[in-house]
Design a protein around this motif. Structure first.
Motif, PDB file in Angstrom:
ATOM      1  N   ALA A  83       1.556   7.470  -2.279  1.00 54.30           N
ATOM      2  CA  ALA A  83       1.327   6.485  -1.215  1.00 54.30           C
ATOM      3  C   ALA A  83       2.659   6.075  -0.593  1.00 54.30           C
ATOM      4  CB  ALA A  83       0.585   5.273  -1.761  1.00 54.30           C
ATOM      5  N   SER A  87       4.372   6.654   3.177  1.00 59.45           N
ATOM      6  CA  SER A  87       4.962   5.573   3.965  1.00 59.45           C
ATOM      7  C   SER A  87       6.436   5.807   4.261  1.00 59.45           C
ATOM      8  CB  SER A  87       4.830   4.240   3.225  1.00 59.45           C
ATOM      9  OG  SER A  87       3.613   4.117   2.604  1.00 59.45           O
ATOM     10  N   CYS A 123       0.453  -0.127  -2.964  1.00 58.45           N
ATOM     11  CA  CYS A 123       0.356   1.112  -2.195  1.00 58.45           C
ATOM     12  C   CYS A 123      -0.019   0.909  -0.729  1.00 58.45           C
ATOM     13  CB  CYS A 123      -0.657   2.030  -2.850  1.00 58.45           C
ATOM     14  SG  CYS A 123      -0.519   2.055  -4.636  1.00 58.45           S
TER      15      CYS A 123
ATOM     16  N   GLY B 186      -1.996   4.836  -4.925  1.00 53.29           N
ATOM     17  CA  GLY B 186      -3.035   4.542  -3.948  1.00 53.29           C
ATOM     18  C   GLY B 186      -4.133   3.656  -4.492  1.00 53.29           C
ATOM     19  N   LEU B 341      -7.354   1.145   0.568  1.00 49.55           N
ATOM     20  CA  LEU B 341      -6.731   1.874   1.671  1.00 49.55           C
ATOM     21  C   LEU B 341      -5.219   1.764   1.529  1.00 49.55           C
ATOM     22  CD1 LEU B 341      -9.028   0.676   4.599  1.00 49.55           C
ATOM     23  CD2 LEU B 341      -9.229   2.732   3.194  1.00 49.55           C
ATOM     24  N   ALA B 342      -4.570   2.917   1.436  1.00 44.61           N
ATOM     25  CA  ALA B 342      -3.152   2.908   1.069  1.00 44.61           C
ATOM     26  C   ALA B 342      -2.372   3.977   1.811  1.00 44.61           C
ATOM     27  CB  ALA B 342      -3.026   3.112  -0.434  1.00 44.61           C
ATOM     28  N   GLY B 343      -1.070   3.975   1.583  1.00 46.11           N
ATOM     29  CA  GLY B 343      -0.196   4.962   2.200  1.00 46.11           C
ATOM     30  C   GLY B 343       0.131   4.574   3.620  1.00 46.11           C
ATOM     31  N   ASN B 344       0.098   5.574   4.501  1.00 46.17           N
ATOM     32  CA  ASN B 344       0.450   5.348   5.900  1.00 46.17           C
ATOM     33  C   ASN B 344      -0.784   4.843   6.653  1.00 46.17           C
ATOM     34  OD1 ASN B 344       1.400   5.449   8.523  1.00 46.17           O
ATOM     35  ND2 ASN B 344       2.541   7.344   8.189  1.00 46.17           N
ATOM     36  N   GLN B 380      -5.561  11.704   0.676  1.00 50.58           N
ATOM     37  CA  GLN B 380      -5.769  12.092  -0.716  1.00 50.58           C
ATOM     38  C   GLN B 380      -6.605  11.000  -1.357  1.00 50.58           C
ATOM     39  OE1 GLN B 380      -2.352  12.344  -3.398  1.00 50.58           O
ATOM     40  NE2 GLN B 380      -3.328  14.007  -4.538  1.00 50.58           N
ATOM     41  N   VAL B 416      -5.242   7.549   0.064  1.00 44.32           N
ATOM     42  CA  VAL B 416      -3.873   7.544   0.584  1.00 44.32           C
ATOM     43  C   VAL B 416      -3.834   8.348   1.880  1.00 44.32           C
ATOM     44  CG1 VAL B 416      -1.478   8.207   0.172  1.00 44.32           C
ATOM     45  CG2 VAL B 416      -2.860   7.306  -1.706  1.00 44.32           C
ATOM     46  N   VAL B 417      -3.425   7.685   2.957  1.00 44.46           N
ATOM     47  CA  VAL B 417      -3.420   8.314   4.275  1.00 44.46           C
ATOM     48  C   VAL B 417      -2.028   8.867   4.598  1.00 44.46           C
ATOM     49  CG1 VAL B 417      -3.822   7.895   6.744  1.00 44.46           C
ATOM     50  CG2 VAL B 417      -5.228   6.723   5.031  1.00 44.46           C
ATOM     51  N   PHE B 418      -2.010  10.087   5.133  1.00 41.40           N
ATOM     52  CA  PHE B 418      -0.760  10.729   5.569  1.00 41.40           C
ATOM     53  C   PHE B 418      -0.851  11.012   7.064  1.00 41.40           C
ATOM     54  CE2 PHE B 418       1.260  12.000   1.521  1.00 41.40           C
ATOM     55  CZ  PHE B 418       0.232  11.739   0.635  1.00 41.40           C
TER      56      PHE B 418
END
Lengths: 153, 515
Positions: A83, A87, A123, B186, B341-344, B380, B416-418
């Protein structure tokens, strides 16, 4: 173990002597007390819990939290998991590296030690870091260093 | 008197919530304003943190992204009295991210003071436990079975069946072990619940103890969660004093003792048998199954091992009845799932909904797309061992079976968003690297396979003998999947294979090449 005698450590561990999960607990207690687990403490724990040195050493080396040398005054944990990758933590890590802080070697600089960690549970606000237990969200190399330098005396 | 709420959740702390809380108290005092500060968990709208709330006659109004510097002006403007301010998001529970959620497990998180047992009770707490105390063990288990509750840690095993096995096994001692080793990147729902509403978990564990005849519970929390550990320990002390824990739970004949055990930085200890070894003070080496922990678990005794989210769903199931829980959900996935909801992601946080919402709705409607503003490339789901899915999977219903059918895995419900700058060969390599780093080393496919996996991916990316190396990688993935003792080695191929299948170009593979 400068400030602690063998006896004082044994006294400290005493109550955990017969606990079924004594080895891991004892290692955690020693690290809580001293900040690290000196080699001599491995023998003490083995003696106290009536197990072999090898058994204690095996547990000590399995878990990444345990240190064999004293930590710096400020320990910074930088998350390297997915995560935080998403970012954009790569930039932050390379900036820290450029300033002499290597999260992979854990080398101490100016009493600050930076280490990698897999997930701090923050995250949604990555990149995430933790400075002596204080969480930092949306971290940048500047915000991390600011928090770390505030704690070095 | 004005009631002001500031979260103590560590995500909020990471954005300065502690400092904001101090500033509010100081500033209000200097303005002669009578303010009572209440620290709560987080509402889970994490991009708004620190989210300061104030109680009004129509509900709680929120002020988003408050910094310490903004506090004097916020207070001087009269915002705490009027609720209006440029940072105001209006009524928090009417926010579009929040209002359509179905907060069951998270009903109290962000609402109550996590360490106030009276707050807990006045918001529906202890109703389930009081019912369970009056019921027979078999009836409690039947209720959980009938609810359709499945293990939220990832495996999705029916909780009631696990409990029935432990109940049926004769033993002088049984254990309830809560797996709070939430190591998947995440995911943070366990942490948020432990920090924001620990009594729900404690109540769930006591009910589980009553159901199977266990009198000792342990919560295994990862050391990366110091705030959760602190709050749990304080909540347990309060529960002991209140008589919620101890030799007469709420004055009944039931006994239940509870302890927190802290991990030491090992991902694989989230695997249930490695966790048992760690709880026994040993290296976190995975055990071969059978025997299953329900029969031979902690110290060889019958043991219920459930995740934080599973156990925390139990009080509501008992309080409102199995049918109410069973009524929610999608196909064989019953109840709600706390998605993370995580990451980018633009609007990261927690979305609790009945199973069945589509992936696209979660990422786009709730999450608002990427934080960088670039297009989503992939997500992911389910942690480091979960598959990567692309936007063509946007219509997949988020539930155990439908996700598995789409080649994914729900895991612990983290997404996890990319964005489109992600390089999937790098992500695939990381999956193998992570496995090599965290493998307990007991079985060969995981221990050696992961290291070989890194090397093979490097050769593919370098364009070395691509066809042969792709075949080798596929063989390796097959051996890891089929031959590993646990999910660590067994599922690492999931992110690798899915990344390769969806984004071969990232691996330098020419279009048309045989995969």
């Amino acid at each position: 173990m400068s400030n602690y005698s063998e006896e004082s450590i044994l006294n400290y561990l005493g109550p955990y002597k017969d606990e079924a999960s004594a080895i891991l607990r004892s290692l955690q207690l020693v690290q809580e007390l001293l900040g690290y687990v000196p080699d001599s403490a491995i023998d003490l724990i083995a003696k106290n819990s009536n197990v072999s040195r090898a058994e204690v050493y095996g547990v000590f080396t399995f878990y990444s939290d345990f240190r064999s040398t004293p930590p710096a005054q400020v320990v910074v944990k930088v998350c390297v998991a997915e995560a935080c990758q998403a970012s954009g933590n790569a930039e932050l890590i390379s900036q820290l590296h450029g300033q002499g802080y290597d999260i992979h070697s854990g080398k101490i600089k100016d009493d600050i030690q930076m280490e990698q960690t897999f997930c701090l549970g923050n995250c949604a606000l990555g990149p995430a870091a933790m400075v002596n237990g204080k969480p930092i969200g949306r971290a940048t190399s500047t915000s991390i260093l600011k928090a770390a330098l505030e704690l070095t005396s | 008197m004005i009631k002001v709420f500031v979260p103590l959740d560590s995500a909020a702390l990471s954005m300065g919530a502690d400092e904001v809380a101090v500033a509010i108290v100081q500033c209000a005092a200097s303005q002669g304003l009578d303010v009572t500060l209440i620290r709560t968990g987080s509402r889970g709208m994490l991009w708004l943190e620190p989210l300061v709330e104030v109680e009004t006659s129509s509900g709680r109004i929120g002020f988003a992204n408050i910094s310490t510097e903004a506090v004097p002006e916020l207070i001087k403007s009269g915002a705490l009295e009027t609720g209006s301010h440029k940072s105001s998001i209006g009524l928090v529970e009417e926010h579009d991210f929040f209002k359509n959620q179905n907060r069951v497990t998270f009903a109290r998180v962000g609402v109550i003071d996590p360490l106030s047992i009276s707050d807990y009770e006045s918001h529906g707490g202890l109703v389930g436990l009081r019912k369970a105390i009056e019921m027979t063990a078999t009836d409690v288990v039947s209720e959980v079975t009938a609810s359709g509750l499945r293990g939220r840690g990832g495996a999705g095993f029916p909780a009631g069946i696990k409990w029935q096995t432990v109940l049926n096994t004769e033993s002088d001692q049984k254990y309830i072990c809560c797996n709070a080793d939430e190591g998947d990147s995440g995911t943070f729902a366990d942490r948020m619940l432990m920090e924001g509403d620990p009594f729900t978990l404690i109540e769930g564990m006591i009910i589980s103890g009553i159901a199977v005849g266990a009198t000792q519970g342990l919560i295994y929390v990862r050391s990366e969660y110091p705030h959760a550990i602190d709050i749990l320990n304080r909540a347990i002390a309060i529960a002991n004093e209140y008589g919620l824990l101890g030799s007469n739970v709420l004055g009944s004949k039931a006994a239940f003792a509870l302890e927190v055990r802290v991990g030491a930085g090992s991902y694989v200890c989230g695997e249930e048998t490695a966790m048992l070894e760690s709880l026994e003070g040993k290296r976190g080496m995975v055990r071969a199954k059978p025997p299953i922990p329900a029969l031979v678990g902690l110290f060889g005794k019958p043991t219920v091992i459930n995740n934080v989210m599973t156990l925390s769903a139990v009080p509501m199931i008992l309080a409102q009845g199995a049918a109410a829980y069973q009524a929610l959900g999608h196909e064989r996935s019953r109840g709600t799932q706390v998605f993370q909801l995580a990451g980018n992601i633009k609007r990261g946080g927690v979305v609790e909904l009945a199973f069945g919402i589509t992936l696209g709705e979660l990422v786009d409607t709730y999450g608002g797309g990427t934080n960088s503003g670039k297009p989503v490339k992939t997500v992911q789901i389910g942690g480091p061992l979960g598959a990567y899915l692309g936007t063509e999977s946007w219509d997949v219903a988020m539930a155990y079976e439908s996700l598995a059918q789409a080649g994914g895995m729900l895991g612990h419900g983290g997404i996890v968003v990319f964005d489109n700058t992600a390089n999937m060969a790098k992500q695939a390599r990381f999956a193998m690297e992570f496995c090599a780093e965290e493998s307990c080393g007991k079985c060969t496919p995981c221990r050696i396979g992961s290291t070989r996996g890194v090397e093979v991916i490097d050769r593919i990316v370098a364009g070395e003998d691509q066809e042969k190396n792709l075949e080798l990688l596929e063989d390796l993935c097959e051996v890891m999947t089929d031959g590993s003792l646990c999910a660590m080695g067994g599922l690492t191929p999931m992110p690798v294979r899915s990344a390769l299948k969806l984004f071969p170009a990232d691996f330098g593979i020419k279009t048309g090449a045989k995969l």
